[in-house]
Motif scaffolding. Structure first.
Motif, PDB file in Angstrom:
ATOM      1  N   VAL A   1      63.970  10.721  10.564  1.00  0.00           N
ATOM      2  CA  VAL A   1      64.828  11.305   9.411  1.00  0.00           C
ATOM      3  C   VAL A   1      65.579  12.377  10.049  1.00  0.00           C
ATOM      4  O   VAL A   1      65.028  13.361  10.630  1.00  0.00           O
ATOM      5  N   ASP A   2      66.910  12.142  10.538  1.00  0.00           N
ATOM      6  CA  ASP A   2      67.835  13.042  10.826  1.00  0.00           C
ATOM      7  C   ASP A   2      69.092  13.396   9.795  1.00  0.00           C
ATOM      8  O   ASP A   2      69.373  12.545   9.133  1.00  0.00           O
ATOM      9  N   GLU A   3      69.860  14.481  10.035  1.00  0.00           N
ATOM     10  CA  GLU A   3      70.900  14.737   8.935  1.00  0.00           C
ATOM     11  C   GLU A   3      72.176  14.034   9.463  1.00  0.00           C
ATOM     12  O   GLU A   3      73.008  13.539   8.703  1.00  0.00           O
ATOM     13  N   ILE A   4      72.172  13.759  10.845  1.00  0.00           N
ATOM     14  CA  ILE A   4      73.570  12.980  11.391  1.00  0.00           C
ATOM     15  C   ILE A   4      73.287  12.170  12.581  1.00  0.00           C
ATOM     16  O   ILE A   4      72.528  12.816  13.228  1.00  0.00           O
ATOM     17  N   ILE A   5      74.247  11.204  12.646  1.00  0.00           N
ATOM     18  CA  ILE A   5      74.111  10.386  13.731  1.00  0.00           C
ATOM     19  C   ILE A   5      75.622  10.544  14.329  1.00  0.00           C
ATOM     20  O   ILE A   5      76.421  10.279  13.598  1.00  0.00           O
ATOM     21  N   ASP A   6      75.503  10.924  15.528  1.00  0.00           N
ATOM     22  CA  ASP A   6      76.987  11.088  16.231  1.00  0.00           C
ATOM     23  C   ASP A   6      77.255   9.954  17.254  1.00  0.00           C
ATOM     24  O   ASP A   6      77.581   8.857  17.090  1.00  0.00           O
ATOM     25  N   SER A   7      76.711  10.414  18.409  1.00  0.00           N
ATOM     26  CA  SER A   7      76.927   9.662  19.721  1.00  0.00           C
ATOM     27  C   SER A   7      75.805   8.308  19.480  1.00  0.00           C
ATOM     28  O   SER A   7      76.017   7.176  20.009  1.00  0.00           O
ATOM     29  N   GLY A   8      74.794   8.602  18.724  1.00  0.00           N
ATOM     30  CA  GLY A   8      73.664   7.706  18.759  1.00  0.00           C
ATOM     31  C   GLY A   8      72.679   7.775  19.480  1.00  0.00           C
ATOM     32  O   GLY A   8      71.513   7.234  19.595  1.00  0.00           O
ATOM     33  N   ARG A   9      72.850   8.440  20.597  1.00  0.00           N
ATOM     34  CA  ARG A   9      71.690   8.698  21.706  1.00  0.00           C
ATOM     35  C   ARG A   9      70.473   9.337  21.170  1.00  0.00           C
ATOM     36  O   ARG A   9      69.241   8.787  21.501  1.00  0.00           O
TER      37      ARG A   9
ATOM     38  N   LYS B   1      78.182   9.168  11.561  1.00  0.00           N
ATOM     39  CA  LYS B   1      79.761   9.219  12.003  1.00  0.00           C
ATOM     40  C   LYS B   1      79.856   8.240  13.085  1.00  0.00           C
ATOM     41  O   LYS B   1      79.701   8.081  14.188  1.00  0.00           O
ATOM     42  N   LYS B   2      80.002   7.116  12.421  1.00  0.00           N
ATOM     43  CA  LYS B   2      80.055   5.604  13.086  1.00  0.00           C
ATOM     44  C   LYS B   2      80.928   5.636  14.092  1.00  0.00           C
ATOM     45  O   LYS B   2      80.832   4.905  15.128  1.00  0.00           O
ATOM     46  N   SER B   3      82.230   6.160  14.147  1.00  0.00           N
ATOM     47  CA  SER B   3      83.396   6.012  14.971  1.00  0.00           C
ATOM     48  C   SER B   3      83.121   6.958  16.314  1.00  0.00           C
ATOM     49  O   SER B   3      83.896   6.956  17.144  1.00  0.00           O
ATOM     50  N   ALA B   4      82.107   7.530  16.257  1.00  0.00           N
ATOM     51  CA  ALA B   4      81.701   8.537  17.390  1.00  0.00           C
ATOM     52  C   ALA B   4      80.682   8.111  18.441  1.00  0.00           C
ATOM     53  O   ALA B   4      80.182   8.720  19.247  1.00  0.00           O
ATOM     54  N   ARG B   5      80.093   6.981  18.305  1.00  0.00           N
ATOM     55  CA  ARG B   5      79.179   6.327  18.878  1.00  0.00           C
ATOM     56  C   ARG B   5      79.481   5.999  20.322  1.00  0.00           C
ATOM     57  O   ARG B   5      80.533   5.657  20.464  1.00  0.00           O
ATOM     58  N   VAL B   6      78.411   6.335  21.418  1.00  0.00           N
ATOM     59  CA  VAL B   6      78.570   6.299  22.726  1.00  0.00           C
ATOM     60  C   VAL B   6      77.722   5.177  22.905  1.00  0.00           C
ATOM     61  O   VAL B   6      77.849   4.473  24.126  1.00  0.00           O
ATOM     62  N   VAL B   7      76.564   4.947  22.202  1.00  0.00           N
ATOM     63  CA  VAL B   7      75.779   3.847  22.653  1.00  0.00           C
ATOM     64  C   VAL B   7      75.574   2.940  21.353  1.00  0.00           C
ATOM     65  O   VAL B   7      75.869   3.619  20.286  1.00  0.00           O
ATOM     66  N   PRO B   8      75.382   1.727  21.628  1.00  0.00           N
ATOM     67  CA  PRO B   8      75.653   0.809  20.318  1.00  0.00           C
ATOM     68  C   PRO B   8      74.327   0.978  19.522  1.00  0.00           C
ATOM     69  O   PRO B   8      73.379   0.045  19.471  1.00  0.00           O
TER      70      PRO B   8
ATOM     71  N   PRO C   1      83.917  11.275   8.870  1.00  0.00           N
ATOM     72  CA  PRO C   1      84.954  11.011  10.031  1.00  0.00           C
ATOM     73  C   PRO C   1      84.228  11.787  11.241  1.00  0.00           C
ATOM     74  O   PRO C   1      83.403  12.798  11.101  1.00  0.00           O
ATOM     75  N   ASP C   2      84.918  11.417  12.497  1.00  0.00           N
ATOM     76  CA  ASP C   2      84.571  12.079  13.509  1.00  0.00           C
ATOM     77  C   ASP C   2      85.032  13.531  13.756  1.00  0.00           C
ATOM     78  O   ASP C   2      85.983  13.720  14.648  1.00  0.00           O
ATOM     79  N   LYS C   3      84.578  14.469  13.014  1.00  0.00           N
ATOM     80  CA  LYS C   3      85.131  15.783  13.082  1.00  0.00           C
ATOM     81  C   LYS C   3      83.912  16.698  12.916  1.00  0.00           C
ATOM     82  O   LYS C   3      82.661  16.082  12.726  1.00  0.00           O
ATOM     83  N   PHE C   4      83.903  17.852  13.497  1.00  0.00           N
ATOM     84  CA  PHE C   4      82.733  18.681  13.580  1.00  0.00           C
ATOM     85  C   PHE C   4      82.372  19.316  12.068  1.00  0.00           C
ATOM     86  O   PHE C   4      83.121  19.896  11.549  1.00  0.00           O
ATOM     87  N   LEU C   5      81.166  18.901  11.671  1.00  0.00           N
ATOM     88  CA  LEU C   5      80.870  19.304  10.613  1.00  0.00           C
ATOM     89  C   LEU C   5      79.655  20.240  10.377  1.00  0.00           C
ATOM     90  O   LEU C   5      78.793  20.470  11.319  1.00  0.00           O
ATOM     91  N   VAL C   6      79.682  21.059   9.298  1.00  0.00           N
ATOM     92  CA  VAL C   6      78.551  21.967   8.990  1.00  0.00           C
ATOM     93  C   VAL C   6      77.916  21.903   7.504  1.00  0.00           C
ATOM     94  O   VAL C   6      78.516  21.191   6.723  1.00  0.00           O
ATOM     95  N   GLY C   7      76.614  22.407   7.353  1.00  0.00           N
ATOM     96  CA  GLY C   7      75.979  22.331   6.133  1.00  0.00           C
ATOM     97  C   GLY C   7      75.178  21.161   6.106  1.00  0.00           C
ATOM     98  O   GLY C   7      75.012  20.285   6.701  1.00  0.00           O
ATOM     99  N   TYR C   8      74.253  21.588   4.977  1.00  0.00           N
ATOM    100  CA  TYR C   8      72.958  20.636   4.707  1.00  0.00           C
ATOM    101  C   TYR C   8      72.269  20.202   5.809  1.00  0.00           C
ATOM    102  O   TYR C   8      71.996  19.087   6.262  1.00  0.00           O
ATOM    103  N   GLY C   9      71.868  21.293   6.872  1.00  0.00           N
ATOM    104  CA  GLY C   9      71.230  21.177   7.821  1.00  0.00           C
ATOM    105  C   GLY C   9      71.962  21.067   9.341  1.00  0.00           C
ATOM    106  O   GLY C   9      71.580  21.656  10.402  1.00  0.00           O
TER     107      GLY C   9
END
Ligand code: IMP
Ligand code: MG
Length: 187
Positions: free
Chosen positions: A103-111, A136-143, A154-162
């Protein structure tokens, strides 16, 4: 009453507490259905620190009993590195033949999630399921495709809720976009 939401470095709110809790409930229902009637209790592993806030809400909305553990990892995605991950604090339970849910709060690159999935498989888990509140589906670096998620963001820097900016705003109850023009006001 003063609220962290009114901080000048908060540009806009992407998801309110009501939006978030609706998605948490939806994901909790899916996971309850998945693990209902299983012989062994699943082990939910929150990724420190950000994933903890989501995990504690999620688990309390589920109606099957679960084990709960934690892992802390650091990822290095600097210029020369290709996104290496290092375990800073490991799980305390034996995961052999257990159904693990990360369980993580956000997935960015997917690494991070991709690496953790492999890590728990190597520890002998019977299955590994991945869950994130925000994707953040559009920010994936790995599939990498997460099994369950709450909101696509969206691929923006987010804060809050962890999610934090240099350890600020983690306890903001909403998910918000940071105003980098006013970031100097964070102290
Ligand atoms: P990934 O390995 O690039 O998918 O990164 C996942 C981790 O990066 C998450 O667990 C977060 O801690 C952090 N992260 C990714 N995007 C954001 C963001 O927009 N704000 C704050 N933290 C983020
Ligand atoms: Mg994290």
């Amino acid at each position: 009453m003063r609220s962290l939401i009114n901080h000048p470095a908060i540009k806009s709110v992407l998801a309110t507490e009501t939006d978030i809790q609706a998605q948490v409930q939806r994901v909790a229902n899916q996971l309850t259905e998945k693990f209902d009637g299983k012989k062994k209790r699943p082990v939910f592993i929150a990724v420190l620190k950000g994933g903890v806030i989501f995990a504690t809400d999620l688990l309390r909305k589920m109606s099957v009993d679960v084990d709960f553990d934690f892992i802390d990892v650091k990822s290095y995605s600097g210029d020369s590195s290709t996104g290496q991950v290092k375990v800073v604090h490991d799980v305390s339970m034996d995961l052999t033949d257990r159904d693990v849910v990360i369980v993580d709060e956000i997935i960015d690159s997917g690494r991070t999630m991709q690496w953790l999935e492999n890590y728990f498989e190597l520890k002998g888990a019977a299955s590994v399921t991945t869950v994130a509140l925000a994707d953040k589906k559009s920010a994936r670096v790995v599939p990498f495709e997460v099994d369950y998620f709450g909101l696509e963001v969206p691929d923006k820097f987010l804060v809050g809720y962890g999610m934090d900016y240099n350890n600020f705003f983690r306890n903001l109850p909403v998910i918000a976009i940071v105003d980098f023009d006013k970031i100097d006001l964070i102290k």
